[in-house]
Scaffold this motif. Sequence first.
Motif, PDB file in Angstrom:
ATOM      1  N   VAL A   1       3.326   5.833  -3.978  1.00  0.00           N
ATOM      2  CA  VAL A   1       2.411   5.654  -2.867  1.00  0.00           C
ATOM      3  C   VAL A   1       2.834   4.452  -2.120  1.00  0.00           C
ATOM      4  O   VAL A   1       3.453   3.589  -2.565  1.00  0.00           O
ATOM      5  CB  VAL A   1       0.646   5.082  -3.371  1.00  0.00           C
ATOM      6  N   ASN A   2       2.745   4.485  -0.774  1.00  0.00           N
ATOM      7  CA  ASN A   2       3.017   3.452   0.119  1.00  0.00           C
ATOM      8  C   ASN A   2       2.180   2.408   0.211  1.00  0.00           C
ATOM      9  O   ASN A   2       1.037   2.398   0.873  1.00  0.00           O
ATOM     10  CB  ASN A   2       3.185   4.261   1.500  1.00  0.00           C
ATOM     11  N   TYR A   3       2.246   1.547  -0.763  1.00  0.00           N
ATOM     12  CA  TYR A   3       1.142   0.314  -0.859  1.00  0.00           C
ATOM     13  C   TYR A   3       0.961  -0.647   0.198  1.00  0.00           C
ATOM     14  O   TYR A   3       0.278  -0.986   0.662  1.00  0.00           O
ATOM     15  CB  TYR A   3       1.641  -0.428  -2.281  1.00  0.00           C
ATOM     16  N   ASP A   4       2.092  -0.937   0.836  1.00  0.00           N
ATOM     17  CA  ASP A   4       2.374  -1.671   1.836  1.00  0.00           C
ATOM     18  C   ASP A   4       1.612  -1.233   3.106  1.00  0.00           C
ATOM     19  O   ASP A   4       0.966  -2.058   3.907  1.00  0.00           O
ATOM     20  CB  ASP A   4       3.705  -2.251   2.466  1.00  0.00           C
ATOM     21  N   LEU A   5       1.208   0.011   3.350  1.00  0.00           N
ATOM     22  CA  LEU A   5       0.389   0.351   4.416  1.00  0.00           C
ATOM     23  C   LEU A   5      -1.051   0.756   4.151  1.00  0.00           C
ATOM     24  O   LEU A   5      -1.564   1.237   5.203  1.00  0.00           O
ATOM     25  CB  LEU A   5       1.145   1.672   4.909  1.00  0.00           C
ATOM     26  N   MET A   6      -1.329   0.261   3.029  1.00  0.00           N
ATOM     27  CA  MET A   6      -2.652   0.424   2.672  1.00  0.00           C
ATOM     28  C   MET A   6      -3.643  -0.480   3.096  1.00  0.00           C
ATOM     29  O   MET A   6      -2.978  -1.735   3.251  1.00  0.00           O
ATOM     30  CB  MET A   6      -2.879   0.569   1.286  1.00  0.00           C
ATOM     31  N   SER A   7      -4.791  -0.516   3.178  1.00  0.00           N
ATOM     32  CA  SER A   7      -5.858  -1.761   3.749  1.00  0.00           C
ATOM     33  C   SER A   7      -6.205  -2.363   2.409  1.00  0.00           C
ATOM     34  O   SER A   7      -5.797  -2.093   1.147  1.00  0.00           O
ATOM     35  CB  SER A   7      -7.184  -0.950   4.325  1.00  0.00           C
ATOM     36  N   GLU A   8      -6.719  -3.533   2.556  1.00  0.00           N
ATOM     37  CA  GLU A   8      -7.011  -4.434   1.491  1.00  0.00           C
ATOM     38  C   GLU A   8      -8.089  -3.567   0.422  1.00  0.00           C
ATOM     39  O   GLU A   8      -7.803  -3.940  -0.791  1.00  0.00           O
ATOM     40  CB  GLU A   8      -7.782  -5.611   1.935  1.00  0.00           C
ATOM     41  N   ILE A   9      -8.893  -2.790   0.817  1.00  0.00           N
ATOM     42  CA  ILE A   9      -9.835  -2.176  -0.072  1.00  0.00           C
ATOM     43  C   ILE A   9      -8.946  -1.298  -0.924  1.00  0.00           C
ATOM     44  O   ILE A   9      -9.141  -1.003  -1.978  1.00  0.00           O
ATOM     45  CB  ILE A   9     -11.036  -1.472   0.735  1.00  0.00           C
ATOM     46  N   GLU A  10      -8.081  -0.561  -0.279  1.00  0.00           N
ATOM     47  CA  GLU A  10      -7.358   0.686  -0.877  1.00  0.00           C
ATOM     48  C   GLU A  10      -6.467  -0.145  -1.880  1.00  0.00           C
ATOM     49  O   GLU A  10      -6.273   0.323  -2.927  1.00  0.00           O
ATOM     50  CB  GLU A  10      -6.480   1.430   0.110  1.00  0.00           C
ATOM     51  N   LYS A  11      -5.868  -1.161  -1.330  1.00  0.00           N
ATOM     52  CA  LYS A  11      -4.946  -1.970  -2.431  1.00  0.00           C
ATOM     53  C   LYS A  11      -5.668  -2.323  -3.727  1.00  0.00           C
ATOM     54  O   LYS A  11      -5.016  -2.345  -4.924  1.00  0.00           O
ATOM     55  CB  LYS A  11      -4.257  -3.043  -1.643  1.00  0.00           C
ATOM     56  N   ASN A  12      -7.047  -2.893  -3.684  1.00  0.00           N
ATOM     57  CA  ASN A  12      -7.661  -3.281  -4.499  1.00  0.00           C
ATOM     58  C   ASN A  12      -8.012  -2.052  -5.562  1.00  0.00           C
ATOM     59  O   ASN A  12      -7.996  -2.091  -6.928  1.00  0.00           O
ATOM     60  CB  ASN A  12      -9.007  -3.883  -4.347  1.00  0.00           C
ATOM     61  N   ALA A  13      -8.218  -1.126  -4.987  1.00  0.00           N
ATOM     62  CA  ALA A  13      -8.479   0.074  -5.995  1.00  0.00           C
ATOM     63  C   ALA A  13      -7.344   0.561  -6.723  1.00  0.00           C
ATOM     64  O   ALA A  13      -7.506   1.056  -7.775  1.00  0.00           O
ATOM     65  CB  ALA A  13      -9.064   1.515  -5.022  1.00  0.00           C
ATOM     66  N   VAL A  14      -6.287   0.477  -5.889  1.00  0.00           N
ATOM     67  CA  VAL A  14      -5.022   0.913  -6.629  1.00  0.00           C
ATOM     68  C   VAL A  14      -4.568   0.081  -7.822  1.00  0.00           C
ATOM     69  O   VAL A  14      -4.402   0.649  -8.903  1.00  0.00           O
ATOM     70  CB  VAL A  14      -3.634   1.103  -5.664  1.00  0.00           C
ATOM     71  N   GLU A  15      -5.118  -1.441  -7.684  1.00  0.00           N
ATOM     72  CA  GLU A  15      -4.577  -2.195  -8.612  1.00  0.00           C
ATOM     73  C   GLU A  15      -5.670  -2.245  -9.925  1.00  0.00           C
ATOM     74  O   GLU A  15      -5.067  -2.121 -10.898  1.00  0.00           O
ATOM     75  CB  GLU A  15      -4.742  -3.642  -7.923  1.00  0.00           C
ATOM     76  N   GLU A  16      -7.032  -1.983  -9.517  1.00  0.00           N
ATOM     77  CA  GLU A  16      -7.834  -1.672 -10.460  1.00  0.00           C
ATOM     78  C   GLU A  16      -7.589  -0.201 -11.333  1.00  0.00           C
ATOM     79  O   GLU A  16      -7.767  -0.230 -12.773  1.00  0.00           O
ATOM     80  CB  GLU A  16      -9.223  -1.666  -9.685  1.00  0.00           C
ATOM     81  N   GLY A  17      -7.207   0.425 -10.457  1.00  0.00           N
ATOM     82  CA  GLY A  17      -6.752   1.836 -11.293  1.00  0.00           C
ATOM     83  C   GLY A  17      -5.595   1.602 -12.149  1.00  0.00           C
ATOM     84  O   GLY A  17      -5.527   2.168 -13.287  1.00  0.00           O
ATOM     85  N   PHE A  18      -4.698   0.879 -11.788  1.00  0.00           N
ATOM     86  CA  PHE A  18      -3.369   0.723 -12.577  1.00  0.00           C
ATOM     87  C   PHE A  18      -3.761  -0.208 -13.917  1.00  0.00           C
ATOM     88  O   PHE A  18      -3.191   0.007 -14.834  1.00  0.00           O
ATOM     89  CB  PHE A  18      -2.412   0.019 -11.569  1.00  0.00           C
ATOM     90  N   ILE A  19      -4.701  -1.247 -13.597  1.00  0.00           N
ATOM     91  CA  ILE A  19      -5.084  -1.888 -14.827  1.00  0.00           C
ATOM     92  C   ILE A  19      -5.784  -0.993 -15.865  1.00  0.00           C
ATOM     93  O   ILE A  19      -5.582  -1.158 -17.201  1.00  0.00           O
ATOM     94  CB  ILE A  19      -6.100  -3.068 -14.243  1.00  0.00           C
ATOM     95  N   GLN A  20      -6.655  -0.098 -15.250  1.00  0.00           N
ATOM     96  CA  GLN A  20      -7.342   0.858 -16.153  1.00  0.00           C
ATOM     97  C   GLN A  20      -6.316   1.661 -16.878  1.00  0.00           C
ATOM     98  O   GLN A  20      -6.419   1.874 -17.958  1.00  0.00           O
ATOM     99  CB  GLN A  20      -8.126   1.697 -15.386  1.00  0.00           C
ATOM    100  N   PHE A  21      -5.501   2.010 -16.077  1.00  0.00           N
ATOM    101  CA  PHE A  21      -4.218   2.805 -16.848  1.00  0.00           C
ATOM    102  C   PHE A  21      -3.437   2.118 -17.826  1.00  0.00           C
ATOM    103  O   PHE A  21      -3.139   2.556 -18.994  1.00  0.00           O
ATOM    104  CB  PHE A  21      -3.157   3.172 -15.728  1.00  0.00           C
ATOM    105  N   LEU A  22      -3.165   0.936 -17.713  1.00  0.00           N
ATOM    106  CA  LEU A  22      -2.618   0.075 -18.659  1.00  0.00           C
ATOM    107  C   LEU A  22      -3.444  -0.135 -19.845  1.00  0.00           C
ATOM    108  O   LEU A  22      -3.024  -0.351 -21.013  1.00  0.00           O
ATOM    109  CB  LEU A  22      -2.158  -1.157 -18.127  1.00  0.00           C
ATOM    110  N   ASN A  23      -4.717  -0.424 -19.697  1.00  0.00           N
ATOM    111  CA  ASN A  23      -5.857  -0.597 -20.570  1.00  0.00           C
ATOM    112  C   ASN A  23      -6.097   0.428 -21.562  1.00  0.00           C
ATOM    113  O   ASN A  23      -6.477   0.450 -22.629  1.00  0.00           O
ATOM    114  CB  ASN A  23      -7.302  -0.962 -20.224  1.00  0.00           C
TER     115      ASN A  23
END
Length: 409
Positions: free
Chosen positions: A89-111
Amino acid sequence: MIEIITIAIAVILMIMFVLAGILCILYFKSRSKEPSKSNAVSAKKESKVAKNYTTESVFDFMEFDKIEDNMISTKNGAKYVMVVECQGVNYDLMSEIEKNAVEEGFIQFLNTLRHPIQIYTQTRTINLESSIQTYRTKIEEIEQELEKEKRKYEQMLSSGKYSQEQLNAAFYELTKTTNLYEYGKDIIYTTERMSLNKNVLNQKYYIVIPYYPEELGENNFDKQEIRNLAFSELYTRAQSIIRTLSVCGVNGRVLDSNSLVDLLYVAYNRDSAEIYGVDKAIKAGYDELYSTAPDILDKKMVAIDHQIEKEAFEKANQKVLEAKSEKQKELERKQDNMEDLIDQVAKMIIDQNKNIVGKDVAQKAIEKVNEDTVKRRGRPKKQVNTEEGGTNENEQEKQAKGRRVTKTA
């Protein structure tokens, strides 16, 4: 004099002792050099032996045994690997809300991970050959359609049965197809120019999921059962990873066997992968990493069998054609002589039934048939002498008499 002699003897003895010492030193030095030479020879032999590559060393270098059931088998079945390809995914073109959602989803994936994984990134040069081939196929279809519309429009113009409105509509369709054809040719030209640029790169991301049969503990499973259990477990893990990554907006798919071959082929053949890809190798029939040439005698026998089959087929066709030609010639000969044969058979029928119709009538009928024959052949009329019990006829009539005719007049 005694003193001089004594001094001379002492000097001579000293010189002898010095020479003896020098000889001893040289002797020991030569003995010490011999083992070093032997060591050098043995080292050379060992280096020569080390350069002999064997099949086992190649397999050790490749670090995998085979690919089957969408898995990579390594270490003689001691480890199985399944790979998930992820779409970035193009992380740099996302808004702050979308970036937070992606980070939270990745944390959930790692957990949610309960097993080890490996993240692998592979950089490839973009190969546009398949796209160019697809474009060419479409352009060929458009070109065929364009030729049909040209012929149709020309027929409409030459017939004069269509109104101006219909001609304008047909010309509009022809123009539209022509423009589409020209646009497609421009796309192919531009794509081919892009394919010449080797600096166009693409990154692919993979998650490598391992499975060790020793996780089963003590068991009595055979290799096939272990492979089935490994596939089931790896597929479950892969689907779990794909579901958790979808929360981040990352789509994934499990690589099949051909895609795994492509992945390893590019990893081990960086340079040649751009020239001769694995898709071409698969289409060419190379389905194994190593191949052994067949026995030369077997190859010769197969070649002889093919030659025998080919020549036998050609000979059979030739003889069939010859038989057909002979039969055709016989048919043509019979067609040419058909009217003569009809006359001969007619005279035979008349002659056999002359007692019924009368000899005079039979004689006149035969003369009529002979006149028709002479007219048809364009030859002067022959004299026909009749006697009781038969007639004088040519050789063909005599041959025709050999056949018994049961018809009556």
